[in-house]
Write an enzyme that holds these catalytic residues in place. Structure first.
Site, PDB file in Angstrom:
ATOM      1  N   GLU A 142      78.399  -0.549  -7.685  1.00 43.72           N
ATOM      2  CA  GLU A 142      77.116  -1.260  -7.661  1.00 43.72           C
ATOM      3  C   GLU A 142      77.398  -2.601  -8.314  1.00 43.72           C
ATOM      4  O   GLU A 142      77.338  -2.742  -9.524  1.00 43.72           O
ATOM      5  CB  GLU A 142      76.058  -0.440  -8.401  1.00 43.72           C
ATOM      6  N   GLU A 151      76.930 -13.294 -10.815  1.00 50.31           N
ATOM      7  CA  GLU A 151      77.852 -12.450 -11.586  1.00 50.31           C
ATOM      8  C   GLU A 151      79.251 -12.418 -10.978  1.00 50.31           C
ATOM      9  O   GLU A 151      80.209 -12.043 -11.652  1.00 50.31           O
ATOM     10  CB  GLU A 151      77.352 -11.000 -11.750  1.00 50.31           C
TER      11      GLU A 151
END
EC number: 2.1.1.319
Lengths: 382, 382
Positions: A142, A151
């Site tokens: 994930e 990110e």
């Protein structure tokens, strides 16, 4: 002096102040800026409480147990270990669960408490450095950040795939898409008002500082406005939108095949889309960005039952990702039949490769044939 | 995954996760964690709007202009440059204004706009690295963090003093003190309630995760409680106390002579104090910490007019430092005439030398002669 509680401000100015270049990632800085967040159970729980996220991964694994039964699985960034444990429960022979932070210890405890410690092997380290004793059949992860790519964690998944996935292996999820849509929202007006209040306050401060302390701060007014414009108007805003705020047709701006994507393909995202307005007499206040991912297995090894995880606006409530709102200031009056043409670019921030700098050029083509001049705006996803 | 906006969580777990030792400070990490905050005008303005702080430094400089007239001054961590500009306005021949962040550029603009660019020379860099062309008569700096020593910025002032201050030079401020006092406050009860709510919520989450997703998270309950106890009960709380919340005599736990102090003297603070309770039928809910500094010049070169900057609780409102509240849970019933004996230790956090780990051992000696058993609690100033 009294700085804010540690790290409360964005750290994006850090490396630029230190004069660092964009090329090399300092691992210790990356920990301070990024990984540390994931070492809190509080934050893990927030993700574990996201029902849309949990249901999608749970269904993906258990409705496609044939992908896991007797297989070797790698979980990239296991966190509390939930996906690794599910993989084991679905019948995996072995699960390697890699985690960079101290959360690894909790993942180990959790595997033990759920009687899969013989199957789930938690390895604390960077995915880039970890060495596995064998290749794997499935990579589950994930890895999705706000607007999918914030990110830059998919880099680690690509690295894991290229090094450890068997030629006929499958990726969980297998596909991902980024979406953009025209929306109406009060946020634009609210944020413009916040900015004006902040500037009014600054102007009083300039007057006071001159009269009480004999220093004229006015030379910094422009920089103060720029700092606050960036904060209020040019930063992506987290929001859980109602579907009726979407006033036109959403468009896919990026499709990723997780089995073949390269870092070069995701380092920059460029798209040109035209989105028809579907509501009359309304205002285009912003564009909204979100993503979805699919669990389809691979061509050789398809899923029995495809599962979708969508973070689009939903009447049944949202996900912890929400949507990201990119303000268009000032808002434009639009009508049904108008078209919004958007050129979109997203690159990684020079100061922090996990944050994104975006540029939108938008043009309104009215149904009357009239075309408004193109406007370009920068938005920061921090 | 979706981490919080960049840096929103405490970064204190960072280096420990990366396995770093306490000895060496990684400069890039220090920038990401610490200096970055000071590169925002928003934060500079917050400090410049602190009237108690501004009035004290302004009075200290202009009421003691003989310390500045024709002299060479060094401002350590000049920020927007205000103290450097005042020093120039008070008659300094030359002011070296050292600033680590990009705020240096704004300080330069501000000096120019206030017609002291020929006197104020802004130097961007770490104080530890900067080389000045001459020794200085005065070192001025606003280096104080929460509870005086948070941020460990005084280290840089000591370094500047040892390298650049003339033998008969003066320090602005010249002296500093840390205070501790027994207080009453609803914070203890509120935070204990917050903790119980968080744990109740966690327990529901554990039940749900087991029933919906087949994973028993209960093994992490203890760690979740520990994480939240630290957050709610064992972290210093910023507060602007009313003086009537102070229920006993405040005690000085540390005195610093800025002209002679060494880093060894401030790296650890240890004190034993006894504080008489002065209010009947009340509850000792916490200890509060604050500081004051004085501008007295030096023995050879005293101030014409001494100035004090106090961050003690004040009916006229507080400073941006507030006071730091250290909860004693559960609160103790106390009466006038009781004595609270406290052993206090403060050391720098192993993970981040700018944050502090404290330990309090407190004993209640009732006026009846009865003595309650000593209790020890750790508090983190992050």
């Amino acid at each position: 002096m009294a700085s804010l509680p540690n790290g409360a401000a964005s750290a994006s100015a850090a490396s630029s102040a230190a004069g660092g270049g964009p090329a090399v990632v300092d691992k210790e800085v990356d920990f301070a800026n990024y990984f540390c967040t994931y070492s809190y159970l509080y934050h893990q729980k927030e993700m574990l409480c996201d029902r849309v996220r949990m249901d999608a991964y749970h269904s993906a694994v258990f409705r496609n147990a044939h992908h896991f039964r007797g297989k070797v699985v790698l979980d990239v960034g296991t966190g509390s270990g939930i996906l690794a444990i599910w993989s084991a429960q679905a019948g995996a022979r072995k699960v390697y669960a890699v985690e960079a932070t101290n959360m690894a210890e909790h993942a180990r405890e959790l595997a033990r408490a759920n009687d899969v410690a013989d199957i789930v092997e938690v390895i604390q380290g960077s995915m880039e450095d970890v060495v596995l004793p064998e290749k794997v059949d499935v990579i589950i992860s994930e890895w999705m950040g706000y607007f999918l790519l914030r990110e830059s964690m998919f880099d680690s998944v690509i690295c894991a795939r290229d090094r450890w996935l068997k030629p006929d292996g499958v990726m969980y999820p297998s596909h991902a898409r980024m979406w953009l849509a025209p929306i109406r929202s009060d946020l634009a007006e609210n944020k413009m008002e916040d900015l004006e209040i902040a500037m009014h306050d600054w102007n009083l401060f300039v007057e006071d500082t001159e009269s009480y302390y004999g220093v004229n701060m006015n030379v910094l007014t422009k920089a103060y406005r720029a700092e606050h414009e960036k904060y209020y108007l040019k930063s992506a805003i987290w929001n859980n939108l109602h579907p009726n705020q979407v006033i036109g047709q959403a468009a896919v701006i990026k499709e990723i095949d997780c089995l073949t994507a390269t870092v070069d393909e995701i380092r920059e995202v460029r798209a040109q889309v035209t989105m028809p307005i579907k509501l009359d007499m309304t205002r285009l206040a912003a564009l909204a960005g979100w993503f979805d991912v699919h669990f389809r297995g691979s061509k050789q090894n398809p899923a029995t039952q495809e599962v979708e995880l969508s973070t689009a606006p939903d009447v049944n409530g949202g996900t912890h990702w929400g949507q990201q709102v990119f303000l268009l200031t000032p808002p434009l009056k639009v009508n049904e039949g108008d078209n919004v043409k958007v050129s979109f670019t997203m690159v990684r921030s020079k100061e922090n490769h996990r944050l994104m700098d975006m540029e939108f050029t938008y043009e309104l083509h009215e149904s009357s044939g009239k075309q408004l001049p193109a406007i370009t705006t920068k938005i920061y996803l921090e």
